[in-house]
Structures are given as structure tokens and as C-alpha cells.
Write a protein that holds these residues in place. Structure first.
Motif, mmCIF file in Angstrom:
data_model
loop_
_atom_site.group_PDB
_atom_site.id
_atom_site.type_symbol
_atom_site.label_atom_id
_atom_site.label_comp_id
_atom_site.label_asym_id
_atom_site.label_seq_id
_atom_site.Cartn_x
_atom_site.Cartn_y
_atom_site.Cartn_z
ATOM 1 N N ASP A 290 29.834 9.791 42.636
ATOM 2 C CA ASP A 290 30.213 10.180 41.270
ATOM 3 C C ASP A 290 30.022 9.065 40.255
ATOM 4 N N GLN A 291 29.531 7.904 40.708
ATOM 5 C CA GLN A 291 29.321 6.777 39.800
ATOM 6 C C GLN A 291 27.845 6.388 39.677
ATOM 7 N N VAL A 292 26.944 7.203 40.227
ATOM 8 C CA VAL A 292 25.519 6.843 40.250
ATOM 9 C C VAL A 292 24.993 6.573 38.853
ATOM 10 N N GLU A 293 25.167 7.535 37.932
ATOM 11 C CA GLU A 293 24.617 7.363 36.583
ATOM 12 C C GLU A 293 25.271 6.190 35.852
ATOM 13 N N ALA A 294 26.575 6.080 35.944
ATOM 14 C CA ALA A 294 27.284 5.017 35.218
ATOM 15 C C ALA A 294 26.861 3.644 35.717
ATOM 16 N N ARG A 295 26.742 3.493 37.017
ATOM 17 C CA ARG A 295 26.411 2.174 37.570
ATOM 18 C C ARG A 295 24.963 1.800 37.280
ATOM 19 N N LEU A 296 24.045 2.717 37.505
ATOM 20 C CA LEU A 296 22.631 2.376 37.349
ATOM 21 C C LEU A 296 22.217 2.264 35.888
ATOM 22 N N PRO A 319 21.201 17.530 47.072
ATOM 23 C CA PRO A 319 19.866 17.887 46.560
ATOM 24 C C PRO A 319 19.556 17.139 45.262
ATOM 25 N N GLY A 320 18.328 16.624 45.180
ATOM 26 C CA GLY A 320 17.896 15.958 43.962
ATOM 27 C C GLY A 320 18.448 14.576 43.740
ATOM 28 N N LEU A 321 19.110 13.995 44.754
ATOM 29 C CA LEU A 321 19.720 12.674 44.564
ATOM 30 C C LEU A 321 18.667 11.612 44.267
ATOM 31 N N LYS A 322 17.575 11.620 45.021
ATOM 32 C CA LYS A 322 16.542 10.604 44.818
ATOM 33 C C LYS A 322 15.943 10.704 43.416
ATOM 34 N N ASP A 323 15.727 11.926 42.948
ATOM 35 C CA ASP A 323 15.176 12.100 41.602
ATOM 36 C C ASP A 323 16.149 11.575 40.548
ATOM 37 N N ARG A 324 17.430 11.786 40.754
ATOM 38 C CA ARG A 324 18.441 11.267 39.819
ATOM 39 C C ARG A 324 18.365 9.754 39.730
ATOM 40 N N VAL A 325 18.250 9.109 40.887
ATOM 41 C CA VAL A 325 18.202 7.644 40.911
ATOM 42 C C VAL A 325 16.916 7.135 40.279
ATOM 43 N N LEU A 328 16.706 7.037 36.508
ATOM 44 C CA LEU A 328 17.429 5.917 35.903
ATOM 45 C C LEU A 328 16.754 4.582 36.198
ATOM 46 N N MET A 329 16.290 4.426 37.437
ATOM 47 C CA MET A 329 15.716 3.148 37.879
ATOM 48 C C MET A 329 14.410 3.413 38.626
ATOM 49 N N PRO A 330 13.280 3.496 37.905
ATOM 50 C CA PRO A 330 11.995 3.784 38.553
ATOM 51 C C PRO A 330 11.574 2.721 39.561
ATOM 52 N N ASN A 331 12.178 1.528 39.495
ATOM 53 C CA ASN A 331 11.835 0.451 40.426
ATOM 54 C C ASN A 331 12.651 0.530 41.714
ATOM 55 N N THR A 332 13.223 1.685 42.006
ATOM 56 C CA THR A 332 13.957 1.884 43.257
ATOM 57 C C THR A 332 12.986 2.290 44.363
ATOM 58 N N LEU A 333 13.018 1.573 45.471
ATOM 59 C CA LEU A 333 12.137 1.877 46.597
ATOM 60 C C LEU A 333 12.813 2.732 47.654
ATOM 61 N N ALA A 334 14.139 2.717 47.694
ATOM 62 C CA ALA A 334 14.837 3.441 48.754
ATOM 63 C C ALA A 334 16.155 3.975 48.229
ATOM 64 N N VAL A 335 16.440 5.219 48.594
ATOM 65 C CA VAL A 335 17.736 5.816 48.312
ATOM 66 C C VAL A 335 18.295 6.288 49.651
ATOM 67 N N ASP A 336 19.336 5.614 50.122
ATOM 68 C CA ASP A 336 19.901 5.903 51.441
ATOM 69 C C ASP A 336 21.343 6.369 51.311
ATOM 70 N N LEU A 337 21.793 7.085 52.315
ATOM 71 C CA LEU A 337 23.195 7.472 52.388
ATOM 72 C C LEU A 337 23.976 6.393 53.122
ATOM 73 N N ASP A 338 25.277 6.379 52.880
ATOM 74 C CA ASP A 338 26.113 5.362 53.501
ATOM 75 C C ASP A 338 26.032 5.411 55.020
ATOM 76 N N ALA A 339 25.879 6.608 55.606
ATOM 77 C CA ALA A 339 25.807 6.739 57.067
ATOM 78 C C ALA A 339 24.605 5.990 57.623
ATOM 79 N N LEU A 340 23.495 6.002 56.880
ATOM 80 C CA LEU A 340 22.324 5.261 57.343
ATOM 81 C C LEU A 340 22.573 3.774 57.285
ATOM 82 N N GLN A 341 23.250 3.318 56.253
ATOM 83 C CA GLN A 341 23.514 1.889 56.118
ATOM 84 C C GLN A 341 24.404 1.367 57.233
ATOM 85 N N GLU A 342 25.339 2.201 57.716
ATOM 86 C CA GLU A 342 26.201 1.751 58.805
ATOM 87 C C GLU A 342 25.393 1.376 60.019
#
Length: 399
Positions: A290-296, A319-325, A328-342
Motif C-alpha cells: 500500500d506504499q508503492v506509489e508514495a515510496r517510489l 495483477p499489474g504490479l510490475k507495470d505500476r512500479v 514510476l521508476m523505469p530504471n527498475t530491473l526487478a519487481v519481486d515479492l517478499d516471499a522470493l526475497q526470503e
């Protein structure tokens, strides 16, 4: 005498499909300029010039352009092959590189003294370099040991094999010369970067060298293979300069450098870290859903490359999470979920009991995404073929 030590170019590296070669080329140009402005007498490159055994034309251009710039500055060099390099490929251009003053030791020989290189420098002193390219564990540890021995026995076999080469290289040192050793290997106590490419380190870190094995006559040991700059030995003085740019997100925040060594024959060496400014900064940003837009939105001026890890409740549809990121930040190479980071935070827990194919699937997913079926099939075929070859070698029959 002033010697510049660098390593781990990894020309041709891609990160989540993004080609880092232009940044690596810029860093190599910066290093060549340093060699000229710092009036160095020689450059040592401790392996992993390329990221793959079959590098792209752009990757080869970046590396060979670096050597040409050294030639133009009148600076000779000594280079060894790393585990990412094709030793045979480097061997094939040894003669050509010799014409521009670059001596290459790509493969070990039956007589290690032939792996000692002598460089006449502008200082009037001779630089003697015992050059040990990467030696795979498979070359030094027999299949019987791998199938039947314990880990401690494997490590000892490896150390004994490496110790033979190190002793013989030390015999090539000359009185009245500046004597250095080069190697592409992991030393006891070396601290790796928190790289995404931890799979390779996890599978090979049982094979290490002890500082007690290094030739006492070496005034400096120029190491490659570990991407985090560090000193790993006092007597003899042994250092990793690290990679020349931040190659993976695990290296984010690391300051990259080359080592400038000042040394005279028979005197202790002095090492100075010279920072590098080339290469885009890598950063991992963790944010609640819920903080993606505010933070980025507050990072729009960030010029580096991003990995965004979104924390969300398990089972949440995104759905559409990667497009949202990316909006805001076209220089993003990866959008991962927290479960993957663990899985990266505690790899020793998550990888326990997994097959080599399953480990490769996870590794591929972290770098590029879903593993294609044809790549999975090719990996399994290569793995099965390697198993058959080991069994045939063990039995003493052709594969």
C-alpha cells in the motif's frame, strides 16, 4: 615500482536481461586512465575478464580496447584466466596480446615454472609474477574422492594440488626482483559480496586455500574471484581488489576500487585503494504494497538501477504490479515479492534437500524469470552427461 592490481571485469554481464557491458567498458577506460595518470609500471588482472566462456563481440571489444589503451600508455600487463573465462579462448589470443605487452597465463602447465612471467618496467626493476590461473576442483580432486570421501578429505586433496603449484611458482622468484603471486581462488576467511549469484559460492566454498600455503617470497599476492574488496593476508600481503562495478544487487552499496601497490625489491609492499566512479549504483528497495506509489514517487531522481521487493500478505493477487512500479521508476530491473526475497535471506534453509536442477531453476528465476522448458531440458541433459562421464572415469572406461 608502482603496480596496479584489478580483477573480475565480467564483461558481457547481464542483470535481469539488462546489459552491463557499456558500464564495464567505461570502468575499464577509467582504469586505463588511472594507469597513465598514476604512472604505473605494470597492471595485473587476476581473472574473470569475461562473464561467460563465449562472450559477445561487445564484451570482447571492451576488454581488448582496455589492453590497447594500456599499450598506448606504455604500460605492460600480466593476465590470468578466471573460472568464468574460457581458458582455451584466452590461450588462442596469447600471441596477439603479447604484441601489445600483455602476457597471458590461461592454463596451467606440467612445469609450473613456465607460468612465471618477467616484466621489465620503466622503473628499471624487474617484476616477477607467479601466475596461477583458475584450476577447477574437478582437475585436482579425483571422482573417487567426490563419490566416497567426506568434505574434509575433498578440501585436503584440493589444497594439496594447489600447494604443489604454489610451491613451484615460488621457486621462480628472483633475488633482486619484485616478486608477486597472482591467483584466481578463494582464500580462507574471504568474505563474499551479498551477490545474487550465491549459488556458485554455496557449491564451491569448501575448496579454499590457506594463507600458510602462499610462497613466503611473494611481496604481494594479487587475488581474484571474490567481488568484495578486502585484504586476506598479512605475510605475505594478499588482497582482492573486487569487481570493477556493482555487478549484482547483492553488491549494492559497495565502493569499487583498484589496488595501487608501491614496492621495491626486498622491501614490504604498500597498498593504496584507488576508488572507481564508473558503473550505475544498484539498490534494493523494500516497500509495503500500500506504499508503492508514495515510496517510489520520492525516488524519481535516482539514476541507478533498482530492485523493488514488495511486501504483501501471502496469497495476495497482484495483477499489474510490475507495470505500476515501472511507470514510476523505469530504471527498475526487478519487481519481486517478499516471499522470493526470503529465499535469498536464508538460502541454507530454503535449498536444503533440493536437487541440482531445482537449485538451477531458482537461480535462473532470480536472474531472468521463469525457466524455459528447453533450457531446463538442456540443463538436465548436461547434468546427466556429466554424471555418466564421472562414472566412466571412475570405472576407467570411455564415456
Amino acid at each position: 615500482m608502482r603496480v596496479l592490481h584489478t580483477a573480475d571485469f565480467h564483461a558481457g554481464r547481464t542483470l535481469r536481461g539488462f546489459d552491463r557491458t557499456p558500464e564495464i567498458h567505461a570502468a575499464l577506460t577509467e582504469i586505463a586512465d588511472l594507469a597513465r595518470t598514476e604512472r604505473v609500471d605494470a597492471v595485473l588482472v587476476s581473472g574473470d575478464l569475461f562473464d561467460t566462456a563465449n562472450p559477445s563481440a561487445d564484451a570482447e571489444h571492451a576488454v581488448f580496447d582496455f589492453f590497447l589503451k594500456l599499450r598506448d600508455a606504455g604500460v605492460p600487463g600480466v593476465v590470468i584466466a578466471g573460472n568464468h573465462d574460457s581458458a582455451a579462448r584466452l590461450d588462442s589470443v596469447t600471441g596477439l596480446l603479447g604484441w601489445v605487452g600483455i602476457q597471458v597465463v590461461a592454463q596451467p602447465t606440467g612445469n609450473p615454472v613456465q607460468m612465471v612471467r618477467h616484466v621489465d618496467t620503466k622503473s628499471g626493476e624487474t617484476l616477477t609474477v607467479g601466475a596461477l590461473p583458475y584450476l577447477s576442483e574437478r582437475r585436482l580432486v579425483k571422482a573417487a574422492d567426490l563419490l566416497g570421501g567426506d568434505v574434509g578429505a575433498w578440501r585436503q586433496k584440493y589444497r594439496e594440488g594447489m600447494g604443489f603449484f604454489l610451491r613451484r611458482l615460488g621457486e621462480g622468484f628472483r633475488p633482486g626482483s619484485v616478486n608477486m603471486l597472482m591467483a584466481h581462488a578463494t582464500m580462507d576467511g574471504a568474505v563474499p559480496s551479498g551477490s545474487e549469484r550465491t549459488l556458485q559460492f554455496d557449491l564451491t566454498n569448501q575448496y579454499t586455500l590457506s594463507g600458510l600455503q602462499l610462497p613466503a617470497g611473494a611481496q604481494y599476492v594479487a587475488l581474484g574471484h571474490i567481488h568484495k574488496p578486502q585484504q586476506v593476508g598479512e605475510v605475505p600481503l594478499a588482497c582482492y581488489p573486487g569487481s570493477i562495478i556493482q555487478l549484482d544487487f547483492g553488491e549494492g552499496g559497495e565502493k569499487k576500487q583498484v589496488n595501487l601497490i608501491e614496492v621495491e625489491a626486498g622491501r614490504p609492499a604498500r597498498v593504496h585503494a584507488v576508488p572507481l566512479s564508473s558503473g550505475r549504483e544498484l539498490r534494493t528497495v523494500r516497500v509495503d504494497l500500500d506504499q508503492v506509489e508514495a515510496r517510489l514517487s520520492g525516488m524519481r531522481d535516482y539514476a541507478g538501477l533498482l530492485k523493488v521487493v514488495v511486501r504483501a500478505p501471502a496469497g495476495t493477487a497482484l495483477p499489474g504490479l510490475k507495470d505500476r512500479v515501472l511507470k514510476l521508476m523505469p530504471n527498475t530491473l526487478a519487481v519481486d515479492l517478499d516471499a522470493l526475497q526470503e529465499d535469498l535471506v536464508a538460502p541454507e534453509l530454503k535449498r536444503e534437500g533440493l536437487s541440482l536442477t531445482e537449485l538451477y531453476e531458482r537461480y535462473y528465476h532470480e536472474r531472468r524469470g521463469e525457466l524455459p522448458d528447453d533450457v531446463r531440458a538442456a540443463f538436465r541433459e548436461a547434468h546427466d552427461r556429466a554424471g555418466r562421464e564421472e562414472e566412466a572415469e571412475l570405472a576407467g572406461v570411455p564415456a
